[in-house]
Design an enzyme around this catalytic site. Structure first.
Site, PDB file in Angstrom:
ATOM      1  N   LYS A   1      -5.886   4.761   8.235  1.00 52.83           N
ATOM      2  CA  LYS A   1      -4.751   5.533   7.725  1.00 52.83           C
ATOM      3  C   LYS A   1      -5.086   7.025   7.679  1.00 52.83           C
ATOM      4  O   LYS A   1      -4.280   7.871   8.106  1.00 52.83           O
ATOM      5  CB  LYS A   1      -4.367   5.026   6.343  1.00 52.83           C
ATOM      6  CG  LYS A   1      -3.757   3.631   6.348  1.00 52.83           C
ATOM      7  CD  LYS A   1      -3.476   3.145   4.938  1.00 52.83           C
ATOM      8  CE  LYS A   1      -2.823   1.769   4.970  1.00 52.83           C
ATOM      9  NZ  LYS A   1      -2.570   1.238   3.611  1.00 52.83           N
TER      10      LYS A   1
ATOM     11  N   SER B   1       0.810  -1.218   0.000  1.00 50.19           N
ATOM     12  CA  SER B   1       0.000   0.000   0.000  1.00 50.19           C
ATOM     13  C   SER B   1       0.842   1.267   0.000  1.00 50.19           C
ATOM     14  O   SER B   1       0.303   2.362  -0.179  1.00 50.19           O
ATOM     15  CB  SER B   1      -0.939   0.005   1.218  1.00 50.19           C
ATOM     16  OG  SER B   1      -0.207   0.076   2.423  1.00 50.19           O
TER      17      SER B   1
END
Length: 820
Positions: free
Chosen positions: A701, A658
């Site tokens: 996140k 990611s």
């Protein structure tokens, strides 16, 4: 390329409308007649339970907390209630072979009655036998037999003595026994007279005495046989005396169990054994002293134990078919065991110490086992397989089952194995067993896979509210009002990590509802309804309880221990976002990614991989971005750079792809010397064509970077870039949405690396014209120019004084863009 705008706050969190749910409180909602979203799993379970062919046992799989056990037991118990109650299982003493106890199957409830009757029989045996053997008729008969035997011996001795008188001898009974002696005038000859006789006369008398002594020895040798005849006669007399007593004692038993031939045969065997052993240990033996009374009583009870019954499984109180759940599926708990006790000769046992296993208790019904616990127990899976494949439950210890033990023990007759076994486990275990054990596929042909979530539609939201109502009723909680139920629905969406789905984890929902009830009681003495404020308080308290690690990370960043910038610009440096999971709770926080580039041979060094801190997926992401770089900018020329990528201040394992978008942006920034805005963080993975792909943990996140920006002060310039493919996964906290609505924080969605670079640098990405030329000052032009210059420098380095390549800027043609 059109400008990139922040996402609308309405996209960041999909809220549930309380008015659209159609109720004021969950008290109005009916119970769900089925498991929400588990239609496929219910169909598989119903099929597996209904099919009667062997090998169609069931493996129920899915994530913990989605209602596997609740749904399973509801279906199983409903079917079991309509099923037939199986027979009781009992073990009896085997008089022919005591080491092989006999199995007795009785109609449900008859086993306990027979056990009580046989216990009463053993209590009545002693007085009945004593009465029969002490009866006057029997005593007189035994005395008569004894007197007759005594008279027979006396008459035989007397006849022999009478016959010896013809040879002037007499038979005399001395303390040493019967002896012959010379007679004179009807009296035994004195020894001195016998010695005065001539020698030949003494020899003749001694010869006669020796001959008659032999006849006496022959007669006495017949006495043991006569005594055996006496004992047999007394035994016949005892049998004659005991038979009517036992017939009377067992008359009611025979009448009550006349329909059970096996029981009648056992009663006959008991009577025969009692008659055989009545005078040989069944009654008290020895123990004349008072101190021996207790030991004799115990010994007598042990002797009578063989006439009782070991009720292994009693179904007298079982309605329908049994449903058994074994929490500790060890070998003995599954198959059964044989207990031992210390004795003078070591370890001893008997049929009464046979203990049932879960297979016995569930026989004729359903057995539910936890698969992980089953496979953690030695020999348990092998024992279960053997029983299911053979159709028999053979009780034997694990060591003996493996052929390791030589200990003498019992060999009980096997019980039939007729049941449905249901294993509950996770998908990974099911796949592992299917691939590694052929027997597993033959035995467990039915797989019931429980869904983790279901689509979030208005109808499903209403059905989910019914599930909330059911959970509350089972837990004894007050009802929830519509806004509170809407918050619970939103939390289920967040747990599913998808704005268009609802998590079916009832365990998480049950915990949140209980905690909401607790906080509702803190403000009101008697809670009649739980409001949305209580749910918010529970969520906030849960976040505070689990906030130690992310708070420590945030404090370290704020103190300057971990270098993360949220303002300014810098080339070759980007804020990536990572997720850490601790004890099932996920947290997000930023991590600095830096890149450097120089002339080289086309290598992009992943420092994490080189130091063995990078996982395989992370390394794959770096290789993909390297391929993208070569395909876009060096299709017709060698890639003459040497670059390095690193997660700064990373001291643990780095895994996942990611951060590959952040790494690629940092590398492009380093090549183009285009500074990246440090007020933005970025997450996403890329493919070889520069397309940004979906990632996990997007909410955590964003929230991790948002918390850092809040701590330093929101400026209206900060934000996060996420993949456009992750929009469906957005379910941000309300405070993040509020900040976005106020324009103090932004979330951008990017589909390509070009969009990301434009947002991060403020420069256009640059699209080639019809001649393949890139606009001057664009990101792609700067990168292509830098790579072309590196190629020239590398060529000059290899060729020495060779002239430089002509028109190096022709290499900034964006030839690979057609494939991106």
């Amino acid at each position: 390329m059109p400008p990139l705008y922040p996402l609308s706050p309405d996209i960041l969190r999909r809220c549930s409308d309380p008015d659209a749910l159609g109720f004021a409180s969950t008290a109005e909602l009916p119970s769900l007649p089925f498991a929400l979203g588990q239609e496929r799993a219910e169909e598989a379970i119903a099929f597996g339970l209904a099919i009667a062919h062997p090998g169609y046992h069931i493996f129920v799989m899915g994530e913990p907390g989605v209602g596997r056990h609740t749904t399973l037991f509801r279906l199983v118990r409903a079917l079991a209630a309509r099923g037939r109650t199986p027979p009781d299982l009992c073990y009896l003493h085997n008089f022919a072979d005591p080491r092989a106890p006999r199995l007795l199957r009785l109609p449900a409830g008859r086993g306990a009655r027979l056990k009580a009757d046989l216990q009463q029989l053993t209590l009545d045996l002693r007085p009945a036998i004593e009465a029969a053997l002490n009866a006057d008729s029997h005593v007189d008969r035994v005395k008569a037999l004894q007197e007759k035997h005594k008279k027979r011996e006396e008459e035989a001795i007397a006849a022999l003595g009478k016959a010896s008188e013809a040879d002037a001898l007499g038979l005399v009974n001395t303390p040493e026994g019967f002896v012959f002696t010379p007679m004179q005038d009807g009296q035994p000859m004195a020894p001195e007279k016998f010695e005065a006789l001539p020698a030949d006369a003494r020899q003749r008398i001694e010869a006669r005495m020796e001959a008659w002594g032999e006849r006496l020895a022959d007669l006495l040798s017949e006495f043991p046989g006569w005594r055996q005849e006496l004992m047999r006669a007394i035994a016949r007399a005892e049998r004659h005396a005991l038979r009517p007593a036992l017939t009377h004692l067992t008359r009611d038993l025979r009448r009550h169990y006349a329909d059970l031939a096996e029981v009648i045969r056992f009663i006959d065997a008991v009577c025969d054994d009692i008659i055989k052993r009545a005078a040989n240990g069944l009654l008290d033996e020895g123990g004349d002293e008072a101190g021996d009374a207790r030991e004799e009583e115990d010994a007598s009870a042990a002797r009578l134990l063989r006439y009782q019954l070991n009720l292994l499984v009693d179904h007298g109180e079982t309605p329908g078919a049994p449903v058994v759940s074994e929490d500790n599926p060890g070998f003995g708990n599954l198959i059964g065991s044989i207990e031992h006790f210390p004795s003078a000769h070591g370890q001893a046992t008997h049929f009464g110490m046979i203990r049932p296993g879960a297979l016995h208790r569930a026989n004729g019904g359903y057995l539910v086992l936890d698969a992980a616990r089953l496979f953690s127990q030695p020999f348990a899976w092998d024992g279960l397989k053997r029983a299911l494949k053979s159709g028999r439950i053979a009780i034997e210890p694990p060591a003996e089952a493996q052929g390791w033990s030589s200990q003498v023990t019992l060999r009980p007759a096997p019980a039939p194995c007729q049941l449905k076994v249901i294993l509950v486990g996770e998908r990974e275990l099911f796949a592992l067993l299917t691939e590694s054990d052929p027997d597993f596929g033959e035995l467990f042909r039915v797989a019931a896979d429980f869904a983790d979530d279901l689509p979030r539609t208005l109808e499903n939201e209403r059905r989910f509210a019914c599930l909330v109502a059911d959970i509350g009723r089972c837990a004894g909680l007050p009802p929830f009002d519509a806004p509170a139920a809407a918050l619970l629905i939103e939390e289920a969406t967040r747990q599913a990590e998808h704005a268009g789905r609802l998590s079916l984890s009832t365990r998480h929902m049950d915990d949140l509802m209980r905690e909401s009830s607790f906080y509702a009681q803190q403000s009101v003495a008697e809670v009649k309804i739980i409001t949305a404020d209580a749910v918010r308080a529970a969520l906030a308290a849960r976040q505070r309880r689990a906030n130690r690690y992310p708070q420590a990370v945030l404090e370290d960043i704020l103190e300057g221990g971990t270098l993360i910038s949220t303002e300014g610009e810098r080339a070759g440096q980007a804020n990536a976002l990572v997720v850490v999971e601790i004890a099932g709770v996920c947290y997000g926080h930023p991590a600095r990614v830096t890149a450097t580039a120089r002339v080289g041979d086309g290598d992009v060094v992943d420092i994490e991989r080189e130091t063995e801190l990078g996982g395989a997926i992370h390394s794959k992401g770096v290789l993909i971005l390297t391929a993208f770089l070569a395909a876009r900018y060096a299709r017709h020329q060698p890639l003459s750079l040497s670059a390095s990528l690193v997660f700064e201040q990373s001291y643990g394992q780095v895994e996942g792809d990611s951060a590959s978008l952040a790494e690629l942006c940092a590398l492009l920034s380093a090549l183009a010397q285009a500074p990246i805005r440090q007020s933005l963080a970025i997450t996403g993975s890329v493919n070889q064509f520069g397309e940004v792909q979906v990632i996990g943990g997007v909410n955590e996140k964003i929230e991790g970077f948002f918390d850092l920006c809040v701590a330093r002060g929101l400026t209206g310039e900060q934000g996060v870039l996420i993949p456009a493919a992750s929009l469906l996964h957005l379910m941000l906290r309300p405070d993040v949405v509020d900040a976005a609505r106020a324009g103090r924080f932004h979330v951008y969605a990017v589909a390509t690396v070009d969009e990301a670079m434009e947002c991060l640098t403020g420069l256009p990405a640059g699209t080639p014209d019809v001649r393949g030329m890139l606009p001057r000052g664009s990101i792609n032009e700067k990168v292509a120019k830098a790579l072309a210059e590196m190629t020239v420098a590398q060529h000059q380095r290899r060729e020495g004084d060779a002239p430089p390549l002509r028109k190096p800027l022709r290499h900034n043609r964006f030839n690979a863009l057609a494939g991106s």
